[in-house]
Motif scaffolding. Structure first.
Motif, mmCIF file in Angstrom:
data_model
loop_
_atom_site.group_PDB
_atom_site.id
_atom_site.type_symbol
_atom_site.label_atom_id
_atom_site.label_comp_id
_atom_site.label_asym_id
_atom_site.label_seq_id
_atom_site.Cartn_x
_atom_site.Cartn_y
_atom_site.Cartn_z
ATOM 1 N N LYS A 1 0.822 -1.222 0.000
ATOM 2 C CA LYS A 1 0.000 0.000 0.000
ATOM 3 C C LYS A 1 0.851 1.265 0.000
ATOM 4 O O LYS A 1 0.608 2.180 -0.782
ATOM 5 N N TRP B 1 2.563 1.570 -3.330
ATOM 6 C CA TRP B 1 1.589 1.900 -4.372
ATOM 7 C C TRP B 1 1.174 3.365 -4.299
ATOM 8 O O TRP B 1 0.918 3.995 -5.330
ATOM 9 N N GLU B 2 1.118 3.924 -3.103
ATOM 10 C CA GLU B 2 0.754 5.340 -2.959
ATOM 11 C C GLU B 2 1.773 6.244 -3.646
ATOM 12 O O GLU B 2 1.435 7.331 -4.099
ATOM 13 N N GLY C 1 1.643 4.594 -7.885
ATOM 14 C CA GLY C 1 0.387 4.755 -8.617
ATOM 15 C C GLY C 1 0.257 6.076 -9.359
ATOM 16 O O GLY C 1 -0.073 6.086 -10.555
ATOM 17 N N GLN D 1 -0.227 6.076 -13.373
ATOM 18 C CA GLN D 1 -1.546 6.429 -13.916
ATOM 19 C C GLN D 1 -1.505 7.229 -15.223
ATOM 20 O O GLN D 1 -2.125 6.813 -16.200
ATOM 21 N N GLU E 1 -5.723 -0.257 -11.645
ATOM 22 C CA GLU E 1 -6.226 0.278 -10.379
ATOM 23 C C GLU E 1 -7.152 -0.728 -9.693
ATOM 24 O O GLU E 1 -7.067 -0.936 -8.473
ATOM 25 N N THR E 2 -8.011 -1.373 -10.464
ATOM 26 C CA THR E 2 -8.905 -2.392 -9.904
ATOM 27 C C THR E 2 -8.103 -3.546 -9.309
ATOM 28 O O THR E 2 -8.395 -4.009 -8.199
ATOM 29 N N ALA F 1 -5.010 -3.459 -8.209
ATOM 30 C CA ALA F 1 -4.308 -2.972 -7.014
ATOM 31 C C ALA F 1 -5.262 -2.912 -5.817
ATOM 32 O O ALA F 1 -4.905 -3.330 -4.711
ATOM 33 N N ASN F 2 -6.468 -2.429 -6.056
ATOM 34 C CA ASN F 2 -7.450 -2.353 -4.974
ATOM 35 C C ASN F 2 -7.862 -3.747 -4.502
ATOM 36 O O ASN F 2 -8.074 -3.965 -3.305
ATOM 37 N N THR F 3 -7.964 -4.686 -5.433
ATOM 38 C CA THR F 3 -8.277 -6.072 -5.074
ATOM 39 C C THR F 3 -7.171 -6.657 -4.205
ATOM 40 O O THR F 3 -7.431 -7.326 -3.200
ATOM 41 N N ILE G 1 -5.044 -5.014 -2.285
ATOM 42 C CA ILE G 1 -5.089 -4.357 -0.975
ATOM 43 C C ILE G 1 -6.213 -4.949 -0.128
ATOM 44 O O ILE G 1 -6.002 -5.289 1.051
ATOM 45 N N SER G 2 -7.399 -5.092 -0.705
ATOM 46 C CA SER G 2 -8.520 -5.616 0.090
ATOM 47 C C SER G 2 -8.337 -7.090 0.438
ATOM 48 O O SER G 2 -8.750 -7.527 1.514
#
Length: 133
Positions: free
Chosen positions: A74, A77-78, A81, A85, A96-97, A99-101, A103-104
């Motif tokens: 995380k 990535w901050e 990203g 982008q 992005e999707t 990366a969010n997957t 992280i979650s």
């Protein structure tokens, strides 16, 4: 007759210029792509390195170690990203999707091996494609 020859020569020259311009456009696109990939490498490579380390840990059966490794994602990535982008173009939403997957998937602690593998691979694929690896 001389007017016809001159006109034919002019049309031939126009076509030659069009072909040369088209070739220059292709060369410019190729150069821009290479430049974009070169600019992306410093941002993407550390992310890929971390993901591949985590992937290796999961493959070795050490999901706890993978969770610890991916715990650093995380923050990395901050920083990466926002660099990735604007250069990713239309590939950004999928990246992005993914990366969010990732992280979650790891946010709740240690996921199961299948979930960890899917989340990590889901981001490795598009990032690798972005930098031509």
């Amino acid at each position: 007759m001389a007017g016809t020859l001159t006109l034919a020569g002019c049309n031939s020259a126009k076509e030659g210029v069009k072909e040369a311009a088209s070739g220059m456009g292709d060369a410019a696109k190729t150069a821009a792509t290479a430049t974009g990939q070169a600019a992306l490498a410093p941002a993407v490579n550390p992310v890929l390195d971390l993901l591949k380390k985590g992937q290796g840990e999961v493959a070795a059966g050490n999901v706890v170690a993978a969770a610890a490794t991916i715990g650093g994602f995380k923050g990395l990535w901050e920083k990466a990203g926002p660099v990735i982008q604007p250069l990713a173009g239309d590939k950004w939403p999928a990246i992005e999707t993914a990366a969010n997957t990732l992280i979650s998937t790891f946010a709740g602690g240690t996921p199961d091996a299948a979930g960890a593998t899917a989340a990590i691979s889901g981001l490795i694929g598009p990032l690798s494609a972005l930098v031509g690896k």
